[in-house]
Design an enzyme around this catalytic site. Structure first.
Site, PDB file in Angstrom:
ATOM      1  N   GLU A   1       7.551   2.192  14.740  1.00  0.00           N
ATOM      2  CA  GLU A   1       8.331   2.882  13.717  1.00  0.00           C
ATOM      3  C   GLU A   1       8.277   4.379  14.013  1.00  0.00           C
ATOM      4  OE1 GLU A   1       6.792   0.982   9.923  1.00  0.00           O
ATOM      5  OE2 GLU A   1       8.892   0.331   9.947  1.00  0.00           O
TER       6      GLU A   1
ATOM      7  N   GLU B   1       4.808  -4.500  11.953  1.00  0.00           N
ATOM      8  CA  GLU B   1       3.729  -3.528  11.714  1.00  0.00           C
ATOM      9  C   GLU B   1       2.631  -4.273  10.974  1.00  0.00           C
ATOM     10  OE1 GLU B   1       3.410  -0.639  12.801  1.00  0.00           O
ATOM     11  OE2 GLU B   1       5.420  -0.050  13.408  1.00  0.00           O
TER      12      GLU B   1
ATOM     13  N   ASN C   1       0.802  -1.226   0.000  1.00  0.00           N
ATOM     14  CA  ASN C   1       0.000   0.000   0.000  1.00  0.00           C
ATOM     15  C   ASN C   1       0.837   1.281   0.000  1.00  0.00           C
ATOM     16  OD1 ASN C   1       0.869  -0.579   2.568  1.00  0.00           O
ATOM     17  ND2 ASN C   1      -1.038  -0.003   3.566  1.00  0.00           N
TER      18      ASN C   1
ATOM     19  N   CYS D   1      -3.388   0.182   6.964  1.00  0.00           N
ATOM     20  CA  CYS D   1      -3.463  -0.707   8.126  1.00  0.00           C
ATOM     21  C   CYS D   1      -4.168  -0.083   9.311  1.00  0.00           C
ATOM     22  CB  CYS D   1      -2.052  -1.099   8.542  1.00  0.00           C
ATOM     23  SG  CYS D   1      -1.001   0.350   8.765  1.00  0.00           S
TER      24      CYS D   1
HETATM   25  P1  NDP Z   1       1.252  -9.720   3.423  1.00  0.00           P
HETATM   26  O1  NDP Z   1       1.325 -10.095   4.844  1.00  0.00           O
HETATM   27  O2  NDP Z   1       0.588 -10.625   2.478  1.00  0.00           O
HETATM   28  O3  NDP Z   1       2.725  -9.465   2.841  1.00  0.00           O
HETATM   29  C1  NDP Z   1       3.628  -8.564   3.458  1.00  0.00           C
HETATM   30  C2  NDP Z   1       5.021  -8.797   2.903  1.00  0.00           C
HETATM   31  O4  NDP Z   1       5.549 -10.010   3.421  1.00  0.00           O
HETATM   32  C3  NDP Z   1       5.067  -8.931   1.380  1.00  0.00           C
HETATM   33  O5  NDP Z   1       6.241  -8.327   0.894  1.00  0.00           O
HETATM   34  C4  NDP Z   1       5.089 -10.422   1.204  1.00  0.00           C
HETATM   35  O6  NDP Z   1       5.617 -10.807  -0.046  1.00  0.00           O
HETATM   36  C5  NDP Z   1       5.994 -10.838   2.343  1.00  0.00           C
HETATM   37  N1  NDP Z   1       5.889 -12.218   2.772  1.00  0.00           N
HETATM   38  C6  NDP Z   1       4.868 -13.089   2.621  1.00  0.00           C
HETATM   39  N2  NDP Z   1       5.158 -14.280   3.191  1.00  0.00           N
HETATM   40  C7  NDP Z   1       6.402 -14.171   3.726  1.00  0.00           C
HETATM   41  C8  NDP Z   1       7.266 -15.050   4.449  1.00  0.00           C
HETATM   42  N3  NDP Z   1       6.908 -16.295   4.758  1.00  0.00           N
HETATM   43  N4  NDP Z   1       8.492 -14.602   4.844  1.00  0.00           N
HETATM   44  C9  NDP Z   1       8.859 -13.335   4.569  1.00  0.00           C
HETATM   45  N5  NDP Z   1       8.094 -12.456   3.863  1.00  0.00           N
HETATM   46  C10 NDP Z   1       6.877 -12.864   3.458  1.00  0.00           C
HETATM   47  O7  NDP Z   1       0.591  -8.271   3.428  1.00  0.00           O
HETATM   48  P2  NDP Z   1       0.067  -7.404   2.201  1.00  0.00           P
HETATM   49  O8  NDP Z   1       1.219  -7.069   1.312  1.00  0.00           O
HETATM   50  O9  NDP Z   1      -1.130  -8.072   1.627  1.00  0.00           O
HETATM   51  O10 NDP Z   1      -0.363  -6.057   2.939  1.00  0.00           O
HETATM   52  C11 NDP Z   1      -1.567  -5.913   3.596  1.00  0.00           C
HETATM   53  C12 NDP Z   1      -1.416  -6.117   5.086  1.00  0.00           C
HETATM   54  O11 NDP Z   1      -0.376  -5.277   5.588  1.00  0.00           O
HETATM   55  C13 NDP Z   1      -2.655  -5.740   5.866  1.00  0.00           C
HETATM   56  O12 NDP Z   1      -2.910  -6.685   6.861  1.00  0.00           O
HETATM   57  C14 NDP Z   1      -2.272  -4.412   6.490  1.00  0.00           C
HETATM   58  O13 NDP Z   1      -2.990  -4.103   7.648  1.00  0.00           O
HETATM   59  C15 NDP Z   1      -0.821  -4.605   6.750  1.00  0.00           C
HETATM   60  N6  NDP Z   1      -0.162  -3.311   6.861  1.00  0.00           N
HETATM   61  C16 NDP Z   1       0.300  -2.920   8.094  1.00  0.00           C
HETATM   62  C17 NDP Z   1       0.863  -1.668   8.261  1.00  0.00           C
HETATM   63  C18 NDP Z   1       1.386  -1.212   9.585  1.00  0.00           C
HETATM   64  O14 NDP Z   1       2.221  -0.310   9.608  1.00  0.00           O
HETATM   65  N7  NDP Z   1       0.956  -1.778  10.713  1.00  0.00           N
HETATM   66  C19 NDP Z   1       0.951  -0.715   7.139  1.00  0.00           C
HETATM   67  C20 NDP Z   1       0.495  -1.277   5.892  1.00  0.00           C
HETATM   68  C21 NDP Z   1      -0.069  -2.519   5.775  1.00  0.00           C
HETATM   69  P3  NDP Z   1       4.619 -10.901  -1.311  1.00  0.00           P
HETATM   70  O15 NDP Z   1       3.612  -9.837  -1.223  1.00  0.00           O
HETATM   71  O16 NDP Z   1       5.533 -10.699  -2.442  1.00  0.00           O
HETATM   72  O17 NDP Z   1       4.006 -12.260  -1.206  1.00  0.00           O
END
Ligand code: NDP
Length: 486
Positions: free
Chosen positions: A460, A252, A155, A286
């Site tokens: 953060e 996060e 995002n 998020c």
């Molecule tokens: P995901 O949890 O699907 O993915 C997050 C990242 O982790 C991606 O780069 C993903 O790769 C990677 N990833 C997935 N599996 C693994 C693993 N086993 N080991 C290491 N890395 C891995 O989240 P989204 O990208 O769908 O984002 C949405 C989510 O993020 C929502 O739940 C949102 O609330 C949260 N979020 C939290 C924020 C905060 O600051 N608290 C801010 C923004 C979002 P890939 O996508 O390439 O599979």
């Protein structure tokens, strides 16, 4: 609208330069507003991952020994360069995510620059303490952790790279950043600009890939810390993998945050807060306040005025600055949101506005307001991560506090009231890491941001992020003869 070329020079940025290895699986970059493929990158191969790790480990040693003032100057120069190139970077952010240019011009590269400038300024101010024990004494030093891994959600690709990179680099660490596979473009620009600003090669590497690449980085023995922005299930996996070697983590994660609107609230402000906290970035934030608890005396007025205000939504090509609402970043996420809306209807929710996919190319979902809800409905309990606002009503303060807290998440919370005593009394009882009174979702670099409970670990931004990228070394200094039993 004229669309610039989004294809990066190469897929990865490692050891100070763009690096390609077409042996890695291709990842197509889709412009979410139209569904067109606008670039292709390749997943990092083992060779690219190794190059990233080896160069980071090598470069970090010299960087840790560099005068912190010089480290700070590099980050501040990068901040200035990002500001100077804001429009170009904002256009790229829009192409990567689909968020309207109207938003990205003020919220993304700008927020990344703020973090680089803020941590650049703080770089010289990493201090320890000293303690007196009679003639002996002890002191502490804050030392960098070493090689840190950042893993981003889709995002806020520029902001997340900078929020993680800036404190890591300011404190003498190296960072390897893996963007989400859905938005691989922006972090490459951050890396390129950091090097142009004088960052030595190897200190901020970007490698592309899916979860497995993040997993490989997390599991490598040279990595001291992992900072993830992502969902709760991914957070569990990554924190679990990191815990085996006692690595530091910042998590996060997701949320289902409440916004409480009391009967004495400024109604326009409360509605603005609810709009920003549900429809900015098409709801893909998020910390969004997706459970809006409105006092029953003003609930009807709130919904009526909210529906009026939603008439102001302008959809269209996100590169058109008149557009203020964009598509979902991925088709997959649009499908998830539509499934939640289907379940909500089945469980008895009333759709006040929206609730539909738009009949056009791209992953468009109309801003949606749901009412006639109960706290046990799926859409009220689970993170939807899309433009879906759930409006609930309440009668009294204790009741709404209990209901706001009845969730496994604890990322954020907001409340709107003109009663200053109530504001502080209520906020002190909300189980959330980041709260706003009479405002929502503003996150200046000087303010800690992060979640409690399942929403995460660590914070953060702000000075405390410097603590999360360093560890304390304690040194006891003996000033007299050493006594021993024999
Ligand atoms: P995901 O949890 O699907 O993915 C997050 C990242 O982790 C991606 O780069 C993903 O790769 C990677 N990833 C997935 N599996 C693994 C693993 N086993 N080991 C290491 N890395 C891995 O989240 P989204 O990208 O769908 O984002 C949405 C989510 O993020 C929502 O739940 C949102 O609330 C949260 N979020 C939290 C924020 C905060 O600051 N608290 C801010 C923004 C979002 P890939 O996508 O390439 O599979």
């Amino acid at each position: 609208m004229n669309r610039p070329n989004a294809q990066p020079v190469a897929s990865h940025f490692v050891d100070g330069a763009y690096v390609e290895d077409t042996a890695g699986a291709p990842i197509e970059v889709i412009y979410p507003a139209t569904g067109e493929v606008i670039a292709t990158v390749h997943e990092a191969t083992e060779a690219v991952i190794e190059q990233a790790l080896a160069s980071a480990a090598r470069a970090q040693v010299a960087w840790a020994a560099t005068d912190p003032a010089e480290r700070g100057r590099v980050l501040k120069r990068a901040a200035g360069m990002i500001r100077a190139r804001n429009r170009e970077l904002s256009v790229l952010e829009t192409l990567d995510t689909g968020k309207p240019l109207q938003e990205t011009l003020v919220a993304d590269a700008a927020s990344g620059a703020d973090a680089l400038e803020y941590f650049g300024g703080l770089a010289v101010d990493v201090t320890g303490t000293s303690m007196q024990f009679g003639g002996d004494w002890a002191y502490t030093i804050r030392r960098p952790l070493g090689v840190c891994v950042g893993i981003g959600a889709w995002n806020y690709p520029t902001q997340i790279a900078c929020w993680k990179g800036a404190p890591a680099l300011a404190t003498g660490n190296a960072m390897i950043f893996k963007p989400s596979e859905a938005t691989p473009l922006c972090a490459l620009k951050v890396a390129e600009i950091l090097v142009e600003a004088g960052l030595p090669a190897g200190l901020f590497n970007v490698v592309q890939g899916r979860g497995a690449v993040g997993g490989a980085l997390t599991g490598d023995a040279r990595v001291a810390k992992v900072s993830l922005t992502g969902s709760v299930p991914t957070g569990r996996k990554v924190a679990g993998a990191a815990s085996g070697a006692m690595k530091h983590v910042t998590m996060e994660l997701g949320g289902k945050s409440p916004i409480l609107v009391f009967e004495d609230a400024d109604l326009e402000d409360a509605i603005s807060g609810a709009i920003n906290g549900n429809f900015y970035s098409s709801g893909q934030i998020c910390s969004n306040g997706t459970r809006v608890f409105v006092h029953e005396d003003i609930a009807e007025a709130f919904l009526t005025r909210l529906a009026d205000r939603l008439e102001g939504v302008v959809m269209g090509d996100p590169l058109d600055e008149a557009v203020n609402y964009g598509p979902m970043t991925t088709e997959a996420q649009a499908d998830i949101v539509m499934r939640y809306l289907q379940v909500a209807r089945t469980e008895g929710a009333r759709v006040v506005t929206g609730g539909t996919r738009l009949d056009r190319e791209g992953a468009w979902i109309a801003p949606t307001v749901l009412a006639d809800l109960t706290d046990d409905m799926t859409v009220v309990r689970e993170e939807v991560f899309g433009p879906v606002m759930s409006v609930l009503t309440f009668r009294d303060e204790d009741e709404v506090i209990a209901r706001a807290n009845a969730t496994q998440f604890g990322l954020s919370a907001g409340l709107f009231t003109r009663d200053i005593t109530r504001a502080h009394r209520v906020v002190a009882q909300l189980m959330a890491g980041t709260c706003w009174i009479n405002q929502y979702n503003l996150t200046p670099a000087g303010m800690p941001f992060g979640g409690s409970r399942q929403s995460g670990i660590g914070r953060e931004n702000a000075r405390m992020a410097m603590d999360h990228f360093t560890e304390v070394q304690t040194v006891y200094v003996g000033m007299s003869k050493v006594e021993a039993a024999f």
